[in-house]
Design an enzyme around this catalytic site. Structure first.
Site, PDB file in Angstrom:
ATOM      1  N   ASP A   1     127.890  63.485  46.384  1.00 48.43           N
ATOM      2  CA  ASP A   1     129.092  62.675  46.566  1.00 48.43           C
ATOM      3  C   ASP A   1     129.726  62.463  45.199  1.00 48.43           C
ATOM      4  O   ASP A   1     129.069  62.605  44.166  1.00 48.43           O
ATOM      5  CB  ASP A   1     128.774  61.333  47.255  1.00 48.43           C
ATOM      6  CG  ASP A   1     127.872  60.441  46.428  1.00 48.43           C
ATOM      7  OD1 ASP A   1     126.929  60.963  45.787  1.00 48.43           O
ATOM      8  OD2 ASP A   1     128.097  59.208  46.391  1.00 48.43           O
TER       9      ASP A   1
ATOM     10  N   GLU B   1     125.069  58.467  46.302  1.00 49.67           N
ATOM     11  CA  GLU B   1     124.616  57.919  45.017  1.00 49.67           C
ATOM     12  C   GLU B   1     125.672  57.038  44.389  1.00 49.67           C
ATOM     13  O   GLU B   1     125.370  56.011  43.789  1.00 49.67           O
ATOM     14  CB  GLU B   1     124.245  59.068  44.071  1.00 49.67           C
ATOM     15  CG  GLU B   1     123.567  58.621  42.762  1.00 49.67           C
ATOM     16  CD  GLU B   1     124.521  58.244  41.652  1.00 49.67           C
ATOM     17  OE1 GLU B   1     124.060  57.647  40.660  1.00 49.67           O
ATOM     18  OE2 GLU B   1     125.736  58.522  41.752  1.00 49.67           O
TER      19      GLU B   1
HETATM   20  C1  LIG Z   1     121.470  55.916  19.349  1.00 50.53           C
HETATM   21  C2  LIG Z   1     121.371  56.652  20.655  1.00 50.53           C
HETATM   22  C3  LIG Z   1     122.681  57.037  21.202  1.00 50.53           C
HETATM   23  C4  LIG Z   1     122.681  57.568  22.598  1.00 50.53           C
HETATM   24  C5  LIG Z   1     124.036  57.345  23.164  1.00 50.53           C
HETATM   25  C6  LIG Z   1     124.248  57.812  24.534  1.00 50.53           C
HETATM   26  C7  LIG Z   1     123.948  56.814  25.597  1.00 50.53           C
HETATM   27  C8  LIG Z   1     124.508  57.261  26.895  1.00 50.53           C
HETATM   28  C9  LIG Z   1     123.465  57.290  27.931  1.00 50.53           C
HETATM   29  C10 LIG Z   1     123.633  57.814  29.134  1.00 50.53           C
HETATM   30  C11 LIG Z   1     124.893  58.448  29.586  1.00 50.53           C
HETATM   31  C12 LIG Z   1     125.409  57.840  30.836  1.00 50.53           C
HETATM   32  C13 LIG Z   1     125.588  58.824  31.894  1.00 50.53           C
HETATM   33  C14 LIG Z   1     126.031  58.223  33.138  1.00 50.53           C
HETATM   34  C15 LIG Z   1     125.313  58.809  34.332  1.00 50.53           C
HETATM   35  C16 LIG Z   1     126.235  58.781  35.481  1.00 50.53           C
HETATM   36  C17 LIG Z   1     125.613  58.415  36.766  1.00 50.53           C
HETATM   37  C18 LIG Z   1     126.604  57.633  37.590  1.00 50.53           C
HETATM   38  O1  LIG Z   1     127.779  57.779  37.558  1.00 50.53           O
HETATM   39  N1  LIG Z   1     126.061  56.708  38.390  1.00 50.53           N
HETATM   40  C19 LIG Z   1     126.823  55.729  39.080  1.00 50.53           C
HETATM   41  C20 LIG Z   1     127.010  54.519  38.256  1.00 50.53           C
HETATM   42  O2  LIG Z   1     126.390  54.337  37.210  1.00 50.53           O
HETATM   43  O3  LIG Z   1     127.822  53.667  38.664  1.00 50.53           O
HETATM   44 ZN   LIG Z   2     126.130  60.857  39.115  1.00 50.41          ZN
HETATM   45 ZN   LIG Z   3     128.904  59.017  38.902  1.00 55.64          ZN
END
Ligand SMILES: CCCCCCCC/C=C\CCCCCCCC(=O)NCC(=O)O
Ligand SMILES: [Zn+2]
Ligand SMILES: [Zn+2]
Length: 479
Positions: A103, A167
């Site tokens: 999704d 999700e």
């Molecule tokens: C000093 C360390 C630096 C690291 C910096 C990066 C941190 C970012 C971490 C994770 C990235 C986020 C990705 C998001 C995943 C997406 C999943 C999603 O959309 N789920 C639904 C929701 O969260 O609402």
């Molecule tokens: Zn995702």
């Molecule tokens: Zn997402």
């Protein structure tokens, strides 16, 4: 091999049974075309109650058409989610699970370079909603499996593939049900791999080299509805305050009052340890000598909006609804706040802080959804899932010298699987630069054809790596 990461070592060298991850021209074309087709199905989740169910069903038909899923056990769970069971030849090996979701969040066309559900290929990129989050993974997992099966590969270790259909709105109808089903069958998993960690490139201020971050935890979350109700009336004689004004002031206080900086706890310390040497002078000195520079580092980290999210609970005002007519005093004003909880705090603690910041009894608080931060999965020498990912990153992306555990600031379906394993890893083998990061839930989401091929290759290698016999090597302490 595992030699660089010390902990687990291959018992036997990789024998002739290893299948090289090389794909022919025809296969590579079919691969990208399959992804484009997946992007064209608008599997949008709008909210808990509303999703494009026609598209969700169509997606199920699509994967059946594109892949030979008839050769493996394939179950539909919660109407639209999919669970595949791949029986390994060696029942003594504990199974694992690969996860993804198909999704997507809505994508109004405005601001996109190409229509978000076109799956168009332009300048070496496939464009569209879901190309990074997360149909790339859905398709890459099935594609890698298909390519292995076509080459007559017989997995030794059993594994599951769980593809969620909701999700983006909680996973209650998909992942949660798959988890319950597996539990009812007595399944315990060695580890699971989902989205949420990436290969960050230019995303961490000061670090140019790519950083592969395997997320070993993720923040908790609260969706909070704030509501103010008042008696409606004629707008020509307004009261001193309206529901809109009271609510606006309350949410503004929330936005203007950041939650406390929690630097010094959780996974960030682990990440910092790995990265400290990589920062330019004088930051490397600061990060390596926290005993002296802790207060300074604490302030430095909150300057950037991404690293800020690593040190505190964040509060995002995401929805605001009020008013029924220009000349009517509004009876009800509602706002929704999306909160992501730092691992050092709990739902209860954060709700208490919110109440104190709002500090107005006329504002009612309704918790729509809440869960605490997820446990930290092991990343030590003996952690099979972590070490397998580590090994596969090293072999597929030899240019990457920094691999670190970290935390995912978003949420994933893994929240529903804590009953099945303690090894929860979030890693998609995708380079993510600041623009790519912003395209998650944003505009112009796209994946390069090359990056997608690498994702397929990564999973193709990971599945084979999971089948290699390993023996524990006594932990060697570094001097
Ligand atoms: C000093 C360390 C630096 C690291 C910096 C990066 C941190 C970012 C971490 C994770 C990235 C986020 C990705 C998001 C995943 C997406 C999943 C999603 O959309 N789920 C639904 C929701 O969260 O609402
Ligand atoms: Zn995702
Ligand atoms: Zn997402």
């Amino acid at each position: 091999t595992f030699s660089k990461s010390k902990g687990l070592r291959d018992k036997e060298p990789q024998g002739e049974s290893r299948i090289p991850s090389q794909f022919g021209e025809e296969e590579r074309v079919a691969m990208k075309e399959a992804l484009k087709g997946a992007i064209q199905i608008p599997t949008v989740s709008f909210n808990l109650m509303e999703s494009n169910t026609t598209a969700l069903a169509e997606f199920g038909e699509y994967i059946r058409k594109v892949f030979s899923t008839r050769f493996i056990q394939h179950e539909v769970v919660g109407e639209y989610s999919h669970l595949f069971t791949i029986q390994g030849s060696d029942p003594s090996l504990q199974p694992y699970m690969l996860m993804a979701h198909f999704d997507v969040v809505p994508a109004p066309e405005e601001g996109w370079e190409v229509p978000p559900f076109s799956g168009l290929e332009r300048d070496g990129f496939i464009h569209g909603r879901g190309t990074l989050d997360n149909k790339n993974s859905v398709m890459a997992i099935l594609q890698a499996l298909e390519l292995l099966l076509m080459r007559k590969y017989i997995p030794r270790r059993s594994f599951f593939i769980a593809l969620g259909h909701d999700e983006e709105v909680s996973g209650l109808k998909g992942a949660k049900k798959i988890s319950a089903l597996l539990q009812s069958r007595g399944v315990q998993l060695a580890f699971i791999v989902d989205e949420g960690g990436y290969i960050f490139s230019g995303l961490i201020p000061g670090i140019q080299k790519p950083v592969a971050m395997i997320a070993v935890s993720e923040k908790g979350a609260i969706n909070l509805r704030l509501q103010v109700s008042m008696t409606p009336g004629h707008s020509s004689a307004p009261p001193k305050e309206t529901s809109i004004g009271i609510l606006a002031a309350a949410v503004s206080r929330l936005e203007q009052t950041p939650m406390p900086n929690m630097f010094g706890s959780g996974t960030l310390e682990m990440t910092m340890k790995q990265l400290a040497h990589e920062f330019p002078f004088p930051f490397s000195i600061f990060f390596r000598n926290l005993w002296l520079f802790r207060p300074l580092v604490r302030r430095l980290i909150e300057r950037n909006y991404i690293t800020n999210a690593l040190v505190r609970t964040t509060t995002a005002l995401t929805m605001f609804n009020a008013g029924i007519k220009e000349n009517v005093i509004p009876p009800v004003a509602q706002a929704t706040v999306n909160i992501r909880i730092h691992p050092a705090q709990t739902v209860q603690e954060v709700l208490e802080l919110v109440k104190n910041i709002v500090a107005d009894d006329r504002v009612q608080l309704h918790v729509l959804k809440a869960f605490d931060p997820l446990p930290i999965s092991p990343s030590d020498d003996q952690a099979l899932g972590y070490q397998l990912l580590h090994q596969t990153i090293q072999s597929v992306f030899p240019e990457i010298s920094i691999i670190t555990p970290g935390i995912c600031i978003g949420n994933t379906d893994t929240v529903h699987y804590t009953n099945l394993t303690t090894g929860i890893y979030r890693f998609n083998p995708i380079y993510l630069d600041p623009q790519g990061f912003k395209s998650f839930h944003g505009l112009n989401e796209k994946i390069s054809v090359k990056a997608y091929e690498f994702q397929v290759k990564f999973i193709f290698e990971l599945i084979q790596n999971a089948d290699i016999d390993r023996v524990s090597v006594p932990h060697l302490h570094e001097l």
